[in-house]
Write an enzyme that holds these catalytic residues in place. Structure first.
Site, PDB file in Angstrom:
ATOM      1  N   ARG A   1       1.110   6.101-100.668  1.00  0.00           N
ATOM      2  CA  ARG A   1      -0.032   6.317-101.551  1.00  0.00           C
ATOM      3  C   ARG A   1       0.367   7.107-102.783  1.00  0.00           C
ATOM      4  NH1 ARG A   1      -4.339   5.656 -97.887  1.00  0.00           N
ATOM      5  NH2 ARG A   1      -6.397   5.633 -98.827  1.00  0.00           N
TER       6      ARG A   1
ATOM      7  N   ARG B   1     -20.200  -0.360 -96.940  1.00  0.00           N
ATOM      8  CA  ARG B   1     -19.334  -0.294 -95.759  1.00  0.00           C
ATOM      9  C   ARG B   1     -19.924   0.626 -94.700  1.00  0.00           C
ATOM     10  NH1 ARG B   1     -12.967   0.839 -96.204  1.00  0.00           N
ATOM     11  NH2 ARG B   1     -13.506   2.950 -96.852  1.00  0.00           N
TER      12      ARG B   1
ATOM     13  N   ARG C   1     -19.002   6.102 -93.123  1.00  0.00           N
ATOM     14  CA  ARG C   1     -17.812   6.931 -92.928  1.00  0.00           C
ATOM     15  C   ARG C   1     -17.997   8.208 -93.731  1.00  0.00           C
ATOM     16  NH1 ARG C   1     -12.079   3.964 -93.886  1.00  0.00           N
ATOM     17  NH2 ARG C   1     -11.819   5.581 -95.456  1.00  0.00           N
TER      18      ARG C   1
ATOM     19  N   ARG D   1     -12.249   9.486-104.650  1.00  0.00           N
ATOM     20  CA  ARG D   1     -11.161   8.670-104.085  1.00  0.00           C
ATOM     21  C   ARG D   1     -10.666   7.654-105.107  1.00  0.00           C
ATOM     22  NH1 ARG D   1     -13.939   6.457 -99.047  1.00  0.00           N
ATOM     23  NH2 ARG D   1     -12.085   5.180 -98.777  1.00  0.00           N
TER      24      ARG D   1
ATOM     25  N   LYS E   1      -7.747  -3.809 -97.342  1.00  0.00           N
ATOM     26  CA  LYS E   1      -6.418  -3.682 -96.738  1.00  0.00           C
ATOM     27  C   LYS E   1      -6.498  -3.646 -95.212  1.00  0.00           C
ATOM     28  CE  LYS E   1      -5.200   0.224 -98.620  1.00  0.00           C
ATOM     29  NZ  LYS E   1      -6.318   0.575 -99.514  1.00  0.00           N
TER      30      LYS E   1
END
Ligand code: ADP
Ligand code: ZN
Length: 242
Positions: free
Chosen positions: A103, A140, A171, A182, A28
């Protein structure tokens, strides 16, 4: 090389208020940046807003960090207030790209209410299956200096940002256990938004398991189709807000 001609057409056809849905790691953020640049509209990423608050150690940042690192969702009323305020700024008049909001169904209902009289939402879900997401999130990295996201291949030793030379870091919410939480929270709280929006004429899903460029092309095409099909003033949101 910006397609100037196309941009002029966009403006005369009214603003695009794009909402990007999709699981963590769907891409996204990448698509939001591209789309916003192409259309000259602001990209509003609630994840970025929260991470910026964490960096500058505001009250919001201190509160949000605990929740984010645990893989949870920051309080609806807080997020709604942040987005409501952001959408009063003048730069959204020509449209916006929302990344990471709504969300939850409560946030989606609030967004419909915020948008009353402000134009239609265009909603695109970037669909990616779960097993692909776990792998993507493990690869990532973000630049600790400029925030630029990147993906490292398995076994790749690259540890410097291509843009600024800063150090690439994981992250703090991309650790394995947080990622699992998540994805669980996504399935429980956010995936129902696909049902919430899917009956609207201004909803499309695109296949997120393609190259970023191919996803971008599919996204652009979906938005064009919806704009062509949409009759003026009909957002398709009736009956969902009550
Ligand atoms: P992702 O990479 O999973 O799309 P984001 O960068 O959008 O993640 O957001 C990171 C974290 O910030 C989320 O896991 C959540 O804790 C918090 N967050 C972001 N947007 C929202 C929101 N609209 N409501 C609640 N929490 C949010
Ligand atoms: Zn960098």
């Amino acid at each position: 090389m910006r397609p100037v001609k196309q941009m002029t057409t966009e403006v005369t056809r009214g603003p695009i208020n794009l909402v990007l849905l999709g699981p963590p790691g769907a891409g996204k953020g990448t698509q939001a940046v591209e789309f916003a640049q192409r259309h000259g509209t602001p990209k509003i990423s609630t994840g970025d807003i929260l991470r910026e608050a964490v960096r500058s150690e505001t009250d919001l940042g201190r509160l949000a960090k605990v929740t984010m690192d645990a893989g949870g969702l920051v309080d609806d009323q807080l997020m709604i207030a942040i987005v409501r305020e952001r959408l009063t700024r003048g730069d959204v008049e020509r449209g916006f790209v929302l990344d990471g909001f709504p969300r939850t169904v409560a946030q989606a209902i609030a967004l419909d209410e915020i948008m009353t009289g402000q134009g239609c939402l265009t909603v695109v879900d970037i669909a990616v299956p779960d097993d692909a997401l776990v792998e993507r999130l493990a690869r990532r990295r973000v630049c600790g200096q400029c925030g630029n996201p990147t993906s490292v291949a398995a076994g790749e030793a690259r540890d410097r940002c291509e843009k600024c030379g800063g150090e690439l870091v994981l992250r703090s919410d991309d650790t394995e256990s947080t990622v699992r939480e998540r994805l669980r929270v996504y399935a429980e709280a956010t995936k129902p938004l696909v049902d919430f929006y899917s009956s609207r004429p201004t909803f499309r899903a695109v296949d997120g398991q393609q190259s970023p460029a191919a996803v971008g092309a599919a996204l652009a095409q979906a938005v064009e189709e919806m704009r062509a099909a949409r009759s003026a003033g009909d957002c398709g949101a009736e009956g969902t807000a009550g």
